[in-house]
Structures are given as structure tokens and as C-alpha cells.
Design a protein around this motif. Sequence first.
Motif, PDB file in Angstrom:
ATOM      1  N   HIS A 148     -48.908  -1.922  70.398  1.00 38.94           N
ATOM      2  CA  HIS A 148     -49.861  -2.257  71.631  1.00 38.94           C
ATOM      3  C   HIS A 148     -51.071  -1.792  71.440  1.00 38.94           C
ATOM      4  O   HIS A 148     -51.469  -0.633  70.852  1.00 38.94           O
ATOM      5  N   ASP A 149     -52.235  -2.428  71.623  1.00 38.97           N
ATOM      6  CA  ASP A 149     -53.557  -2.114  71.340  1.00 38.97           C
ATOM      7  C   ASP A 149     -54.034  -0.776  72.059  1.00 38.97           C
ATOM      8  O   ASP A 149     -54.794   0.019  71.546  1.00 38.97           O
ATOM      9  N   LEU A 150     -53.110  -0.435  73.146  1.00 33.30           N
ATOM     10  CA  LEU A 150     -53.530   0.877  73.811  1.00 33.30           C
ATOM     11  C   LEU A 150     -53.192   2.072  73.099  1.00 33.30           C
ATOM     12  O   LEU A 150     -53.949   3.105  72.958  1.00 33.30           O
ATOM     13  N   GLU A 151     -52.361   1.927  72.061  1.00 36.21           N
ATOM     14  CA  GLU A 151     -51.617   3.068  71.327  1.00 36.21           C
ATOM     15  C   GLU A 151     -52.767   3.234  70.027  1.00 36.21           C
ATOM     16  O   GLU A 151     -52.992   4.097  69.679  1.00 36.21           O
ATOM     17  N   LEU A 152     -53.424   2.182  69.751  1.00 31.48           N
ATOM     18  CA  LEU A 152     -54.395   2.014  68.692  1.00 31.48           C
ATOM     19  C   LEU A 152     -55.626   2.792  69.074  1.00 31.48           C
ATOM     20  O   LEU A 152     -56.262   3.593  68.388  1.00 31.48           O
ATOM     21  N   ALA A 153     -56.093   2.599  70.597  1.00 30.29           N
ATOM     22  CA  ALA A 153     -57.413   2.887  70.844  1.00 30.29           C
ATOM     23  C   ALA A 153     -57.607   4.447  70.970  1.00 30.29           C
ATOM     24  O   ALA A 153     -58.655   4.999  70.279  1.00 30.29           O
ATOM     25  N   ALA A 154     -56.618   5.312  71.482  1.00 32.42           N
ATOM     26  CA  ALA A 154     -56.787   6.604  71.451  1.00 32.42           C
ATOM     27  C   ALA A 154     -56.984   7.324  69.978  1.00 32.42           C
ATOM     28  O   ALA A 154     -58.069   8.029  70.054  1.00 32.42           O
ATOM     29  N   PRO A 155     -56.172   7.089  69.166  1.00 35.78           N
ATOM     30  CA  PRO A 155     -56.298   7.746  67.869  1.00 35.78           C
ATOM     31  C   PRO A 155     -57.591   7.238  67.223  1.00 35.78           C
ATOM     32  O   PRO A 155     -58.012   8.033  66.380  1.00 35.78           O
ATOM     33  N   LEU A 156     -57.724   6.076  67.472  1.00 37.30           N
ATOM     34  CA  LEU A 156     -58.877   5.524  66.589  1.00 37.30           C
ATOM     35  C   LEU A 156     -60.194   6.089  66.978  1.00 37.30           C
ATOM     36  O   LEU A 156     -61.402   6.014  66.225  1.00 37.30           O
ATOM     37  N   PHE A 171     -62.548   5.091  69.204  1.00 43.50           N
ATOM     38  CA  PHE A 171     -63.263   3.584  69.036  1.00 43.50           C
ATOM     39  C   PHE A 171     -64.191   3.469  70.391  1.00 43.50           C
ATOM     40  O   PHE A 171     -64.707   2.480  70.540  1.00 43.50           O
ATOM     41  N   GLY A 172     -63.968   4.427  71.263  1.00 39.69           N
ATOM     42  CA  GLY A 172     -64.742   4.072  72.653  1.00 39.69           C
ATOM     43  C   GLY A 172     -63.841   3.899  73.587  1.00 39.69           C
ATOM     44  O   GLY A 172     -64.330   3.209  74.765  1.00 39.69           O
ATOM     45  N   GLY A 173     -62.778   3.808  73.633  1.00 36.61           N
ATOM     46  CA  GLY A 173     -61.963   3.566  74.595  1.00 36.61           C
ATOM     47  C   GLY A 173     -61.068   1.888  74.639  1.00 36.61           C
ATOM     48  O   GLY A 173     -61.426   1.386  73.707  1.00 36.61           O
ATOM     49  N   ILE A 175     -53.665  -3.303  61.054  1.00 33.43           N
ATOM     50  CA  ILE A 175     -54.408  -2.688  59.924  1.00 33.43           C
ATOM     51  C   ILE A 175     -55.772  -3.433  59.845  1.00 33.43           C
ATOM     52  O   ILE A 175     -56.800  -2.488  59.833  1.00 33.43           O
ATOM     53  N   ARG A 176     -55.880  -4.728  60.196  1.00 30.14           N
ATOM     54  CA  ARG A 176     -57.029  -5.346  59.922  1.00 30.14           C
ATOM     55  C   ARG A 176     -57.995  -4.809  61.038  1.00 30.14           C
ATOM     56  O   ARG A 176     -59.469  -4.297  60.752  1.00 30.14           O
ATOM     57  N   ILE A 177     -57.359  -4.582  62.190  1.00 35.73           N
ATOM     58  CA  ILE A 177     -58.537  -4.308  63.232  1.00 35.73           C
ATOM     59  C   ILE A 177     -58.869  -2.676  63.171  1.00 35.73           C
ATOM     60  O   ILE A 177     -59.995  -2.210  63.501  1.00 35.73           O
ATOM     61  N   VAL A 178     -57.896  -1.882  62.654  1.00 35.26           N
ATOM     62  CA  VAL A 178     -58.293  -0.577  62.236  1.00 35.26           C
ATOM     63  C   VAL A 178     -59.467  -0.442  61.205  1.00 35.26           C
ATOM     64  O   VAL A 178     -60.217   0.458  61.440  1.00 35.26           O
ATOM     65  N   MET A 179     -59.288  -1.195  60.188  1.00 40.80           N
ATOM     66  CA  MET A 179     -60.396  -1.209  59.238  1.00 40.80           C
ATOM     67  C   MET A 179     -61.614  -1.720  59.692  1.00 40.80           C
ATOM     68  O   MET A 179     -62.965  -1.415  59.511  1.00 40.80           O
ATOM     69  N   THR A 226     -61.776   8.248  62.070  1.00 41.67           N
ATOM     70  CA  THR A 226     -60.277   8.317  61.842  1.00 41.67           C
ATOM     71  C   THR A 226     -59.343   7.069  61.344  1.00 41.67           C
ATOM     72  O   THR A 226     -58.143   7.177  61.398  1.00 41.67           O
ATOM     73  N   SER A 227     -60.125   6.004  60.899  1.00 47.82           N
ATOM     74  CA  SER A 227     -59.565   4.789  60.515  1.00 47.82           C
ATOM     75  C   SER A 227     -58.682   4.976  59.337  1.00 47.82           C
ATOM     76  O   SER A 227     -57.470   4.311  59.517  1.00 47.82           O
ATOM     77  N   VAL A 228     -58.910   5.756  58.543  1.00 46.51           N
ATOM     78  CA  VAL A 228     -58.117   5.856  57.271  1.00 46.51           C
ATOM     79  C   VAL A 228     -56.657   6.561  57.757  1.00 46.51           C
ATOM     80  O   VAL A 228     -55.781   5.989  57.544  1.00 46.51           O
TER      81      VAL A 228
END
Length: 139
Positions: A17-25, A27-29, A76-80, A86-88
Motif C-alpha cells: 500500500h502506498d501509505l506504508e511506503l510514504a512514512a519510512p520514505l 517524502f513529504g507525506g 522499488i521503482r517509486i522508492v528509487m 532513506t530510499s536505500v
Amino acid sequence: MAKSFTLHTADGEPRIHDLELAAPLAFGGPKRLRDLINRKSRELALYGVLHAVEKPSGVKGRRPTREFFLNQDQAIRIVMLADTVTSVEVCAMVVKAFIEHGRSQCSAPPSAPDLAPILSILQQIADTLALLTKPMAPR
């Protein structure tokens, strides 16, 4: 940052889920991350169906939102693309979550096939062969 992701099933495959990626990234919410996903949707579609869920406006009169569930390659692509400090680490967490999911799927014992119908057919063949090869009695 030892948090692990919860994977959801959508389009027959595990997704984050995108919300789970947003916090640790960091990236501004979620809104900013979703804006990035929307901008890169054509590119992300190269990695499979970009699964989105429309959420209607909430009780407090919020605007409708569009939530994304990303497969492994899309996540993986969106994180990069987010390219944060914290992307890595987040990318490693994504890979680990999918590897653990794959291992849990492989460790389930395979179901034993039902051999009763095959055994029944083999028994009928054996009975027929026994009748056909039975010595004939003289007349």
C-alpha cells in the motif's frame, strides 16, 4: 528502521500500500508520494497493472482519494524515484518483504492429489485384462 511491510493481494499478486511506503520514505507525506505515482503512472505500468482504489470522501467532508497498491517492481521503482535519504533502506525493506512472502508461499506443503479415481480406473483395467487372458475351457 526495522519496520516490515504488510503485503496485500490485488490483481492476484502481493502488493504494498502506498501509505506504508510514504512514512519510512520521508517524502513529504502520502499526497506527495501519490503525486509522484500519478506522474510516473505510465512508467510504472511497464512493470504490471498499476492497481488503484478510489476512496470516497470521508465523514468529515474530505476529498475523495486514490490509493495505490504497488507490486514489487513498481514499489522499488517509486522508492528509487523518490530519492530520499532513506530510499536505500526502504528499498531493502521492500525487497525483504517480498522475499519473505515468497518463502512463506513456498513453504506451504503441496496438497496431495486424490488418487482414488486413478486407482479405480487401474483396477477396472486389471479386471478386464484378467478376463481377457483367462484360459478358455474346452467344450
